[in-house]
Scaffold this motif. Structure first.
Motif, PDB file in Angstrom:
ATOM      1  N   TYR B 116       0.831  -1.217   0.000  1.00 17.03           N
ATOM      2  CA  TYR B 116       0.000   0.000   0.000  1.00 17.03           C
ATOM      3  C   TYR B 116       0.862   1.262   0.000  1.00 17.03           C
ATOM      4  N   SER B 117       2.018   1.192   0.650  1.00 22.78           N
ATOM      5  CA  SER B 117       2.875   2.380   0.727  1.00 22.78           C
ATOM      6  C   SER B 117       3.409   2.784  -0.638  1.00 22.78           C
ATOM      7  N   GLU B 118       3.682   1.787  -1.488  1.00 17.26           N
ATOM      8  CA  GLU B 118       4.141   2.087  -2.853  1.00 17.26           C
ATOM      9  C   GLU B 118       3.099   2.929  -3.580  1.00 17.26           C
ATOM     10  N   LYS B 119       1.852   2.502  -3.477  1.00 14.86           N
ATOM     11  CA  LYS B 119       0.752   3.190  -4.145  1.00 14.86           C
ATOM     12  C   LYS B 119       0.557   4.589  -3.551  1.00 14.86           C
ATOM     13  N   VAL B 120       0.599   4.652  -2.235  1.00 11.71           N
ATOM     14  CA  VAL B 120       0.377   5.916  -1.532  1.00 11.71           C
ATOM     15  C   VAL B 120       1.508   6.917  -1.824  1.00 11.71           C
ATOM     16  N   ALA B 121       2.748   6.424  -1.947  1.00 13.06           N
ATOM     17  CA  ALA B 121       3.873   7.323  -2.247  1.00 13.06           C
ATOM     18  C   ALA B 121       3.639   8.033  -3.574  1.00 13.06           C
ATOM     19  N   LYS B 122       3.097   7.305  -4.549  1.00 10.25           N
ATOM     20  CA  LYS B 122       2.811   7.910  -5.865  1.00 10.25           C
ATOM     21  C   LYS B 122       1.680   8.940  -5.744  1.00 10.25           C
ATOM     22  N   GLN B 123       0.696   8.648  -4.916  1.00  6.58           N
ATOM     23  CA  GLN B 123      -0.413   9.596  -4.728  1.00  6.58           C
ATOM     24  C   GLN B 123       0.053  10.859  -4.000  1.00  6.58           C
ATOM     25  N   LEU B 124       0.979  10.672  -3.051  1.00  6.41           N
ATOM     26  CA  LEU B 124       1.421  11.812  -2.236  1.00  6.41           C
ATOM     27  C   LEU B 124       2.395  12.734  -2.975  1.00  6.41           C
ATOM     28  N   LEU B 125       3.151  12.163  -3.900  1.00  7.47           N
ATOM     29  CA  LEU B 125       4.226  12.938  -4.541  1.00  7.47           C
ATOM     30  C   LEU B 125       3.765  14.296  -5.086  1.00  7.47           C
ATOM     31  N   PRO B 126       2.722  14.344  -5.955  1.00  8.27           N
ATOM     32  CA  PRO B 126       2.327  15.675  -6.476  1.00  8.27           C
ATOM     33  C   PRO B 126       1.836  16.624  -5.380  1.00  8.27           C
ATOM     34  N   LEU B 127       1.206  16.066  -4.368  1.00 11.45           N
ATOM     35  CA  LEU B 127       0.709  16.908  -3.261  1.00 11.45           C
ATOM     36  C   LEU B 127       1.878  17.494  -2.476  1.00 11.45           C
ATOM     37  N   LEU B 128       2.912  16.681  -2.260  1.00 14.96           N
ATOM     38  CA  LEU B 128       4.068  17.130  -1.471  1.00 14.96           C
ATOM     39  C   LEU B 128       4.915  18.136  -2.256  1.00 14.96           C
ATOM     40  N   VAL B 129       5.062  17.883  -3.543  1.00 11.69           N
ATOM     41  CA  VAL B 129       5.829  18.818  -4.386  1.00 11.69           C
ATOM     42  C   VAL B 129       5.177  20.199  -4.360  1.00 11.69           C
ATOM     43  N   GLU B 130       3.855  20.196  -4.346  1.00 13.20           N
ATOM     44  CA  GLU B 130       3.089  21.457  -4.323  1.00 13.20           C
ATOM     45  C   GLU B 130       3.428  22.310  -3.094  1.00 13.20           C
ATOM     46  N   THR B 131       3.774  21.658  -1.969  1.00 12.91           N
ATOM     47  CA  THR B 131       4.075  22.420  -0.743  1.00 12.91           C
ATOM     48  C   THR B 131       5.392  23.179  -0.858  1.00 12.91           C
ATOM     49  N   ARG B 132       6.196  22.860  -1.852  1.00 14.75           N
ATOM     50  CA  ARG B 132       7.486  23.544  -2.026  1.00 14.75           C
ATOM     51  C   ARG B 132       7.353  24.804  -2.888  1.00 14.75           C
ATOM     52  N   ARG B 133       6.144  25.040  -3.425  1.00 13.39           N
ATOM     53  CA  ARG B 133       5.959  26.244  -4.251  1.00 13.39           C
ATOM     54  C   ARG B 133       5.764  27.464  -3.369  1.00 13.39           C
ATOM     55  N   GLU B 134       6.103  28.628  -3.932  1.00 13.27           N
ATOM     56  CA  GLU B 134       5.893  29.895  -3.218  1.00 13.27           C
ATOM     57  C   GLU B 134       4.395  30.129  -3.037  1.00 13.27           C
ATOM     58  N   THR B 135       4.020  30.638  -1.873  1.00 13.81           N
ATOM     59  CA  THR B 135       2.613  30.969  -1.641  1.00 13.81           C
ATOM     60  C   THR B 135       2.498  32.474  -1.416  1.00 13.81           C
ATOM     61  N   GLY B 136       1.302  32.922  -1.102  1.00  9.05           N
ATOM     62  CA  GLY B 136       1.083  34.364  -0.904  1.00  9.05           C
ATOM     63  C   GLY B 136       1.762  34.858   0.357  1.00  9.05           C
ATOM     64  N   PRO B 137       1.780  36.185   0.567  1.00  7.13           N
ATOM     65  CA  PRO B 137       2.455  36.735   1.742  1.00  7.13           C
ATOM     66  C   PRO B 137       1.778  36.319   3.040  1.00  7.13           C
ATOM     67  N   LEU B 138       2.579  36.084   4.047  1.00 12.67           N
ATOM     68  CA  LEU B 138       2.046  35.745   5.365  1.00 12.67           C
ATOM     69  C   LEU B 138       1.841  37.035   6.152  1.00 12.67           C
ATOM     70  N   SER B 139       0.828  37.043   6.961  1.00 17.83           N
ATOM     71  CA  SER B 139       0.590  38.200   7.810  1.00 17.83           C
ATOM     72  C   SER B 139       0.848  37.776   9.258  1.00 17.83           C
ATOM     73  N   LEU B 140       1.883  38.347   9.846  1.00 11.86           N
ATOM     74  CA  LEU B 140       2.269  37.928  11.198  1.00 11.86           C
ATOM     75  C   LEU B 140       2.376  39.126  12.128  1.00 11.86           C
ATOM     76  N   GLU B 141       2.041  38.889  13.380  1.00 15.63           N
ATOM     77  CA  GLU B 141       2.173  39.945  14.388  1.00 15.63           C
ATOM     78  C   GLU B 141       3.130  39.451  15.469  1.00 15.63           C
ATOM     79  N   ILE B 142       4.214  40.213  15.668  1.00 19.15           N
ATOM     80  CA  ILE B 142       5.256  39.760  16.594  1.00 19.15           C
ATOM     81  C   ILE B 142       5.563  40.852  17.605  1.00 19.15           C
ATOM     82  N   ASP B 143       5.677  40.456  18.859  1.00 19.97           N
ATOM     83  CA  ASP B 143       6.076  41.394  19.901  1.00 19.97           C
ATOM     84  C   ASP B 143       7.601  41.328  20.022  1.00 19.97           C
TER      85      ASP B 143
END
Lengths: 209, 149
Positions: B116-143
């Motif tokens: 099952y892990s072989e199959k799941v690794a193939k399913q996860l790959l495109p989803l995981l690669v997507e997390t490495r793309r640039e996203t929009g600006p983060l809004s953070l408040e820091i003291d």
């Protein structure tokens, strides 16, 4: 590399304590584990030899509310100081966000401090990274021992970057200077994170890129 | 070096795949971490804090075996199995950057988890690669004045 989970509202940072053998890296983490309240820390894990020398790394996960609306997770690691474990030190540096270089203040250890500091830079180079781009602080440990070098000497020897790194005197066995060191590096890491991820992304968005 | 960012949609998608893996194999825990030990998602009976340590140790362990692999002329070992008396851990590397970890008890078998892990690794790959793309600006408040700890 810091990691942001927008669903869980968490940001992870990795801090590595580096330095020569027996300089007090593990002692720093042991003190922090004893001093930080239970609701802000996880279990401390030590991968040691039978002689209690660090074999792989020590690991202490901490939580803070420094960034409003997020849980900031600081994962503290130490490296094994002994020369034979260089591969392990290099592995632990993977994705590091901030560094604490713990130097041993005894005159007899100055050469080991210099070697370890050079080793740190060499290992960062293998990842095409350097101390110019990673926040770091220096900690001059064992200030309670006799026959120690003046801080000015240690600063001259180890703090020769274009931008001077903050320095802290410490007696890690008693906790003196340990939390100040951690707070300083954590603040620098957060500032770097904001600079790289809030500023640059906002600027990119503003340009319509 | 900008941060890796996992948004809510990505998180839910990865979670769905892990949830199905856990049910299909009857495993105790299914987890995805990056090579630095940052957990991207998990489905588990364990509490969150102990999994942070598990992820750090698994990431360290996998990096060490990669060095071992290079000594015998391999780029990396694609999978590692830690066999216990009752509970074991199966680790599957995905694209050299992410690790799929399955904790399995006596209710299931290594072979089933591997399959099952072989199959799941193939399913996860495109989803995981997507997390490495640039996203929009983060809004953070820091003291800036307050101590972190």
């Amino acid at each position: 590399m810091s990691f942001v989970n927008l669903q869980k509202k968490e940001i992870n940072f990795k801090i590595v304590y580096y330095g020569p053998p027996l300089c007090g890296k593990t002692t720093n983490l042991e003190y922090l584990h004893s001093a930080i309240p239970d609701d802000s820390k996880g279990k401390m894990t030590m991968l040691s030899t039978q002689e209690d020398r660090t074999l792989y790394f020590d690991f202490l996960p901490l939580r803070s509310n420094a960034i409003k609306g997020f849980v900031s997770r600081f994962q503290l690691y130490t490296v094994p100081g002994q020369p034979i474990y260089n591969q392990t030190r290099r592995i632990v540096l993977t994705g590091v966000d901030g560094l604490v270089f713990v130097a041993d203040s005894q005159w007899s250890e100055m050469e080991h401090n210099a070697e370890s500091f050079q080793n740190l830079q060499d290992n960062l180079n293998t990842y095409k990274r350097s101390l110019h781009s990673i926040p770091y602080v220096l900690q001059f440990n064992k200030r309670d021992l006799p026959d120690i070098a003046p801080t000015e000497y240690m600063d001259f020897m180890l703090n020769q970057g274009e931008e001077k790194a903050p320095c802290f005197e410490s007696i890690a066995t008693e906790g003196e200077g340990v939390q100040d060191t951690l707070n300083a590096v954590c603040k620098m890491v957060i500032a770097q994170f904001v600079k790289e991820n809030v500023g640059s992304r906002a600027a990119t968005a503003a340009k319509g890129e | 070096m900008s941060a890796q960012t996992l948004n809510e949609e990505q998180s839910r998608a990865i979670h769905r795949v892990l949830d199905k893996l856990k049910k299909d194999t009857d495993a105790g825990t299914a987890l995805v971490t990056d090579s630095g030990g940052n957990i991207l998602a998990y489905v588990a009976d364990e509490d969150d804090e102990s999994l942070q340590t598990v992820a750090a140790l698994v990431a360290g362990s996998f990096s060490a075996t990669r060095e071992l692999a290079s000594l015998i002329g391999e780029q990396e070992f694609h999978a590692i199995f830690h066999q216990g008396e009752k509970t074991s851990i199966f680790i599957r590397c995905i694209a050299s950057t992410f690790l799929l970890l399955v904790v399995l008890g006596p209710e299931t078998t290594e072979g089933l988890v591997r399959l099952y892990s072989e199959k799941v690794a193939k399913q996860l790959l495109p989803l995981l690669v997507e997390t490495r793309r640039e996203t929009g600006p983060l809004s953070l408040e820091i003291d800036n004045d307050a101590d972190v700890f």
